[in-house]
Design a protein around this motif. Sequence first.
Motif: not given
Length: 163
Positions: A124-126
């Motif tokens: 999700e962070s990417g």
Amino acid sequence: MSKKAILFIVMSLAAAGVRAGGPSSFDVVMEDYEPIRNALINDSMDGVNSHGKAIADELRALGSDFSPVRAGATGEAADVVREKLPEMISAADAIAAATSLEAARDGLYELSQPLVRWREGVAESGRPAVAYCPMHKRSWLQPGEEIGNPYGGMPRCGSIVSK
């Protein structure tokens, strides 16, 4: 064990370490996708072909040595990536060969469809955001929430449909 065998093992481990610590193919593709999107927002072909070629090259390399880790995708998304590689390579080749904004935009759209599915398996962070233009009926990926529509004539038309 022979010196050649030891050297081979050391070189193989070093190469694996570089891939494990380096960016995923998704990250590499997105590094070239974003300049294409930005050029098309500005009705420019500046760098579009070279970035399209770089994407095609990365996708071909992924296809020749596929792994979910290298792809940067987990679960079903990795299966989608493997299945859609020929389609994505064809779209990237079309961008690389485009001689008009319309052809480049069509190629970007064809590439964006499987990329949207690929991003579902990315941490999700990417993940870039998925945006959609109701006028052109096309999606694209972008960082952040400020709309930057690459499909021509309406750079702020659209909305974020998935973060």
